[in-house]
Design a protein around this motif. Sequence first.
Motif, PDB file in Angstrom:
ATOM      1  N   LEU A  67       0.934  -1.198  -0.014  1.00 21.68           N
ATOM      2  CA  LEU A  67       0.006   0.054   0.183  1.00 21.68           C
ATOM      3  C   LEU A  67       0.754   1.405   0.001  1.00 21.68           C
ATOM      4  O   LEU A  67       0.365   2.454  -0.475  1.00 21.68           O
ATOM      5  CB  LEU A  67      -0.827  -0.075   1.172  1.00 21.68           C
ATOM      6  CG  LEU A  67      -1.929  -0.979   1.235  1.00 21.68           C
ATOM      7  CD1 LEU A  67      -2.677  -1.050   2.727  1.00 21.68           C
ATOM      8  CD2 LEU A  67      -2.994  -0.630   0.036  1.00 21.68           C
ATOM      9  N   GLY A  68       2.064   1.063   0.357  1.00 18.22           N
ATOM     10  CA  GLY A  68       3.075   2.302   0.279  1.00 18.22           C
ATOM     11  C   GLY A  68       3.441   2.721   1.898  1.00 18.22           C
ATOM     12  O   GLY A  68       2.572   3.243   2.511  1.00 18.22           O
ATOM     13  N   MET A  69       4.641   2.310   2.497  1.00 22.90           N
ATOM     14  CA  MET A  69       4.965   2.523   3.782  1.00 22.90           C
ATOM     15  C   MET A  69       5.103   4.151   3.794  1.00 22.90           C
ATOM     16  O   MET A  69       4.935   4.458   5.100  1.00 22.90           O
ATOM     17  CB  MET A  69       6.275   1.857   3.946  1.00 22.90           C
ATOM     18  CG  MET A  69       6.821   2.183   5.459  1.00 22.90           C
ATOM     19  SD  MET A  69       5.614   1.415   6.616  1.00 22.90           S
ATOM     20  CE  MET A  69       6.583  -0.444   6.418  1.00 22.90           C
ATOM     21  N   GLU A  70       5.442   4.801   2.602  1.00 21.99           N
ATOM     22  CA  GLU A  70       5.348   6.353   2.907  1.00 21.99           C
ATOM     23  C   GLU A  70       4.231   6.876   3.004  1.00 21.99           C
ATOM     24  O   GLU A  70       4.132   8.035   3.786  1.00 21.99           O
ATOM     25  CB  GLU A  70       5.982   6.770   1.375  1.00 21.99           C
ATOM     26  CG  GLU A  70       5.310   6.891   0.334  1.00 21.99           C
ATOM     27  CD  GLU A  70       5.037   5.412  -0.182  1.00 21.99           C
ATOM     28  OE1 GLU A  70       4.357   5.209  -1.106  1.00 21.99           O
ATOM     29  OE2 GLU A  70       5.861   4.412   0.088  1.00 21.99           O
ATOM     30  N   LYS A  71       3.005   6.370   3.082  1.00 27.05           N
ATOM     31  CA  LYS A  71       1.663   6.754   3.234  1.00 27.05           C
ATOM     32  C   LYS A  71       1.509   6.750   4.647  1.00 27.05           C
ATOM     33  O   LYS A  71       0.761   7.361   5.228  1.00 27.05           O
ATOM     34  CB  LYS A  71       0.639   5.867   2.539  1.00 27.05           C
ATOM     35  CG  LYS A  71       0.617   6.052   0.936  1.00 27.05           C
ATOM     36  CD  LYS A  71      -0.531   5.292   0.349  1.00 27.05           C
ATOM     37  CE  LYS A  71      -0.594   5.573  -1.129  1.00 27.05           C
ATOM     38  NZ  LYS A  71      -1.503   4.691  -1.825  1.00 27.05           N
ATOM     39  N   VAL A  72       2.297   5.750   5.328  1.00 25.57           N
ATOM     40  CA  VAL A  72       1.751   5.561   6.768  1.00 25.57           C
ATOM     41  C   VAL A  72       2.736   6.509   7.546  1.00 25.57           C
ATOM     42  O   VAL A  72       2.261   6.806   8.558  1.00 25.57           O
ATOM     43  CB  VAL A  72       2.175   3.976   7.105  1.00 25.57           C
ATOM     44  CG1 VAL A  72       1.800   3.672   8.612  1.00 25.57           C
ATOM     45  CG2 VAL A  72       1.538   2.913   6.224  1.00 25.57           C
ATOM     46  N   ILE A  73       3.833   6.759   7.048  1.00 29.74           N
ATOM     47  CA  ILE A  73       4.903   7.200   8.012  1.00 29.74           C
ATOM     48  C   ILE A  73       5.210   8.658   7.534  1.00 29.74           C
ATOM     49  O   ILE A  73       5.972   9.409   8.427  1.00 29.74           O
ATOM     50  CB  ILE A  73       6.038   6.677   8.513  1.00 29.74           C
ATOM     51  CG1 ILE A  73       6.892   6.101   6.981  1.00 29.74           C
ATOM     52  CG2 ILE A  73       5.776   5.359   9.349  1.00 29.74           C
ATOM     53  CD1 ILE A  73       8.179   5.144   7.468  1.00 29.74           C
ATOM     54  N   GLY A  74       5.229   8.837   6.317  1.00 33.26           N
ATOM     55  CA  GLY A  74       5.451  10.355   5.687  1.00 33.26           C
ATOM     56  C   GLY A  74       6.844  10.497   5.784  1.00 33.26           C
ATOM     57  O   GLY A  74       7.807   9.467   5.354  1.00 33.26           O
TER      58      GLY A  74
END
Length: 426
Positions: A67-74
């Motif tokens: 889903l995209g780790m960057e979406k979770v932690i920015g």
Amino acid sequence: MIDLSPTSAASRNLRVREFYLGRQPMLDRNQALFGYELLFRNAPVGPANIVSDIGATASVIAHASQLGMEKVIGDALGFVNVDADVIMSDIFGFLPREKVVLEIVETMEATPPVLKRMAELVSHGFSFALDDVTGETGNVQSLMPMIEYVKMSMRDTPLPILMKLAPRFKQDGKKLVAEKVETREEFKHCLDLGFDYFQGYYFAKPVIMSGKKLSPSQLAVMELMTLVTSEADNLEIERAIKRDVSLALNLLRLVNTPAVGARQRIDSLSQAVTILGRRQLQRWLQIMLYAEPSKRGHSMTPLLMLATTRGRLLELLALKLRPSQRHCADIAFTVGIMSLMDTLFGIPMSEILAQIPVIDEVQDALMFRGGFFGDLLKLAESIEQIEELEHQIVPTLRDLAVSTDELVELEMAAFEWSDNVVRYAL
């Protein structure tokens, strides 16, 4: 040779299971956002446990990464709970090593193979945190050379032990994280003890101050919100914005964020008012209350992040559950944003609602967590504090007819949207 590739046998055979995703903020000494502890919980009916076995951990890591780790932690760090089985596996290709801290507990047995594997992972750029530290046992001392962050609980560790251990770990060059910091007094005490980072919702709890007045900038935003929701014409709204230079600049910055999705750059206030429309303009004014100039800076970042995430998650839930009723999504966003205004202003919610006219459904949700929007707000609060309130998630999801998979997808979208807003708003 260590295998960090995502095509290893362990990852090829993953089976994604239902899980919850909690995201608890970690702040630095200036109360700026530093990281999140990511709490993956499996989702059976009944008490949920922290995911610890390799299959479940691998599944949620793979799912979150897809889903995209960057979406979770920015832009922050993500602290992920792992155990010895996970450490000995080859699932780490899913994780961006520069963005993730692997969190283990003090009681994990420091066997020679585990210590060797941890050393390998550290040499490849991974960091470790040691959680639930209450002493300096032989096991802790064996793990310590690989540890960068030491986490101690304000709730579970007696004060004399904290006062004894904190200086010792600091002397060894460890970064100290205080967990379960629930009051501002506890935060100040941890500051005095030399802690570097702080985890807990002390920053989101209202400190009511008798007779407190809104700042001039907050008043300007509130007055503008009144104009926007009234019959005032666009020219009158534009003039009101221009009277406060910082308000005008902040609004132009916000309306040009990716989260707005404008097809062209908005360079003038008249454009902003015309292109956005009343509904969107009201939304951005609500957000600006959390980023207004007199409060801008590090201390407001986590509250702004939490409020925007809540607002967006409630909006997305309402869109999913009542797709034909667009106004419900707008109401849900307002409930999410306003739910932290008592903390923002230091004023009881009842007084805020006396100053800001809202419909009965919004008032019921904010004051009593009642009705459809109150259910959405309770769900958001349960997710935020998943360790304390996880027992409320399953029945609320059942009542709303939302699956855990759907919830995680909506959470991811809310995290990403909020991160974009905060990144450009401050």
